[in-house]
Write a protein that holds these residues in place. Structure first.
Motif, PDB file in Angstrom:
ATOM      1  N   PRO A 112      11.914   7.659  -9.634  1.00  0.00           N
ATOM      2  CA  PRO A 112      13.280   7.153  -9.447  1.00  0.00           C
ATOM      3  C   PRO A 112      13.779   6.413 -10.680  1.00  0.00           C
ATOM      4  O   PRO A 112      13.015   5.691 -11.336  1.00  0.00           O
ATOM      5  CB  PRO A 112      13.134   6.199  -8.253  1.00  0.00           C
ATOM      6  CG  PRO A 112      11.919   6.682  -7.528  1.00  0.00           C
ATOM      7  CD  PRO A 112      10.997   7.200  -8.586  1.00  0.00           C
ATOM      8  N   ASP A 113      15.074   6.611 -11.006  1.00  0.00           N
ATOM      9  CA  ASP A 113      15.650   5.969 -12.187  1.00  0.00           C
ATOM     10  C   ASP A 113      16.821   5.065 -11.840  1.00  0.00           C
ATOM     11  O   ASP A 113      17.699   4.814 -12.662  1.00  0.00           O
ATOM     12  CB  ASP A 113      16.089   7.034 -13.199  1.00  0.00           C
ATOM     13  CG  ASP A 113      17.228   7.901 -12.666  1.00  0.00           C
ATOM     14  OD1 ASP A 113      17.400   7.957 -11.435  1.00  0.00           O
ATOM     15  OD2 ASP A 113      17.935   8.514 -13.491  1.00  0.00           O
ATOM     16  N   HIS A 114      16.863   4.572 -10.595  1.00  0.00           N
ATOM     17  CA  HIS A 114      17.943   3.670 -10.183  1.00  0.00           C
ATOM     18  C   HIS A 114      17.749   2.302 -10.830  1.00  0.00           C
ATOM     19  O   HIS A 114      16.626   1.780 -10.918  1.00  0.00           O
ATOM     20  CB  HIS A 114      17.966   3.514  -8.652  1.00  0.00           C
ATOM     21  CG  HIS A 114      18.345   4.775  -7.939  1.00  0.00           C
ATOM     22  ND1 HIS A 114      19.642   5.175  -7.765  1.00  0.00           N
ATOM     23  CD2 HIS A 114      17.564   5.734  -7.377  1.00  0.00           C
ATOM     24  CE1 HIS A 114      19.663   6.318  -7.103  1.00  0.00           C
ATOM     25  NE2 HIS A 114      18.421   6.684  -6.858  1.00  0.00           N
ATOM     26  N   GLU A 115      18.833   1.709 -11.286  1.00  0.00           N
ATOM     27  CA  GLU A 115      18.782   0.364 -11.852  1.00  0.00           C
ATOM     28  C   GLU A 115      18.925  -0.663 -10.727  1.00  0.00           C
ATOM     29  O   GLU A 115      19.695  -0.470  -9.780  1.00  0.00           O
ATOM     30  CB  GLU A 115      19.908   0.176 -12.867  1.00  0.00           C
ATOM     31  CG  GLU A 115      19.780   1.084 -14.085  1.00  0.00           C
ATOM     32  CD  GLU A 115      20.933   0.898 -15.051  1.00  0.00           C
ATOM     33  OE1 GLU A 115      22.043   0.574 -14.571  1.00  0.00           O
ATOM     34  OE2 GLU A 115      20.739   1.079 -16.251  1.00  0.00           O
ATOM     35  N   PHE A 116      18.182  -1.752 -10.841  1.00  0.00           N
ATOM     36  CA  PHE A 116      18.286  -2.815  -9.851  1.00  0.00           C
ATOM     37  C   PHE A 116      17.929  -4.136 -10.505  1.00  0.00           C
ATOM     38  O   PHE A 116      17.319  -4.186 -11.578  1.00  0.00           O
ATOM     39  CB  PHE A 116      17.375  -2.541  -8.635  1.00  0.00           C
ATOM     40  CG  PHE A 116      15.911  -2.584  -8.955  1.00  0.00           C
ATOM     41  CD1 PHE A 116      15.179  -3.750  -8.754  1.00  0.00           C
ATOM     42  CD2 PHE A 116      15.261  -1.457  -9.451  1.00  0.00           C
ATOM     43  CE1 PHE A 116      13.835  -3.792  -9.054  1.00  0.00           C
ATOM     44  CE2 PHE A 116      13.912  -1.498  -9.751  1.00  0.00           C
ATOM     45  CZ  PHE A 116      13.190  -2.666  -9.547  1.00  0.00           C
TER      46      PHE A 116
END
Length: 347
Positions: A112-116
């Motif tokens: 996964p490459d979602h920013e958080f």
């Protein structure tokens, strides 16, 4: 004129010249763009096979190293050593490069490459924190897909299992200890000194005392080296540096004054720290430097240690000239050559 500031709430503010603050909302993260592997299961499966294939290539590189270690054994020629080093380096290079590229593609295409944003918290060992840490580990396992992608997982495990084997083979060559082998070299009474051209010469260039000028340095081997059964091993023990100084610069012990000839001195080329080749001579200071760990030896005083980790001087080779004016050894080294941590007091 304006400047940016950060408010406690996380919103940015703009300071104007009259001192008033103009607040604006934090725009947050940019809109997330989906990768092809996120929306196309076929592309994801293709990427998975590519990554697994690279892990297989890594395994083949490791096996190439192992096979080359036994097949391309260095013999008595420099060409065999070069081929051996080439094949070992090629195998290890393929192994490391393939496993590195596979890891990069795995993270780039499948993880996964979602920013958080993760809030900081106090670090302590409460049960709640341990539960959170376990949850993070499980989350990482889930996000990496290592549990859902057995092909990648199994090839990764196989590649990592093979990876330490080259190190085992390399460390195997560190032993056994040399025992008494360093107490005797090819040098003996009457053996002439010959120039070392970098290989094992069939007709070594003998050295006359008149050939050695003040400030010059010769890399020297015994003239009979090419007749030795294990020439490379004998060369490693017998390598010598020959230098000529102004005799007035030498500070020789009374019992060693006969070991030099008109300012010409000869010392073992093998550093007494861990056995690196000492080859850097500074003419003005008469210092010999080991390039590995910067041990420095004073040629004017029997190569005593003046700096660095070496614990004893370089062994001196007693020399003289024969009836034809050629430099010859008076005897073998009076003490073992090589690193000091070996057993040197057994003879």
């Amino acid at each position: 004129m304006t400047s940016n500031e950060q408010t406690p709430s996380g919103n940015s503010s703009l300071a104007t010249t009259d001192g008033e603050l103009e607040r604006f909302e934090n725009p947050g993260f940019p809109e997330h763009g989906h990768r092809l592997t996120d929306i196309d299961p076929i592309a994801a499966k293709r990427s998975e096979r590519q990554i697994a294939g690279l892990f297989v290539v890594s395994m083949l590189g490791t096996l190439l190293f192992i096979v080359s270690y036994f097949v391309f054994t260095p013999e008595e020629s420099m060409s065999s050593i070069r081929v051996s080093n080439l094949m070992l380096g090629l195998g290890m290079g393929i192994s490391l490069f393939a496993i590195g590229v596979a890891a990069v593609l795995w993270a780039k295409n499948l993880m996964p490459d979602h920013e958080f944003v993760e809030e900081r918290h106090d670090i302590h060992g409460s049960e709640e924190d341990q539960a959170v840490a376990l949850e993070i580990i499980n989350q990482g396992k889930e996000e990496s897909g290592i549990a859902r992608r057995p092909l990648i997982r199994n090839t990764l495990i196989a590649a990592m299992a093979l990876m330490p084997l080259p190190a085992v083979l390399v460390f195997r060559d560190l032993g056994p200890l040399p025992g008494n082998k360093l107490h005797e070299t090819l040098w003996d009474k009457g053996i002439r000194l010959a120039k070392d051209p970098g290989g094992i010469p069939e007709s070594p260039g003998l050295i006359k005392a008149s050939d050695v000028t003040i400030g010059s340095v010769f890399h020297v081997i015994p003239e009979n080296l090419h007749d030795a059964e294990h020439a490379l091993e004998e060369k490693a023990k017998s390598a010598v540096l020959l230098m000529r100084l102004d005799p007035s610069d030498l500070k020789e012990d009374e019992d060693r004054k006969s070991w030099s000839y008109n300012g010409i001195v000869a010392y073992s080329k093998i550093c007494t720290h861990v056995g690196c080749p000492v080859a850097l001579y500074e003419h003005q200071t008469h210092h010999l430097l080991c390039p590995c760990h910067q041990s420095t030896f004073d040629v004017t005083e029997h190569c005593k240690v003046i700096f660095g980790p070496a614990k004893r001087p370089l062994p001196q080779l007693p020399i003289t000239v024969d009836s034809e004016g050629y430099l010859v050894a008076q005897s073998d080294f009076p003490e073992p050559v090589g690193a000091s941590f070996w057993e040197l007091n057994q003879k």
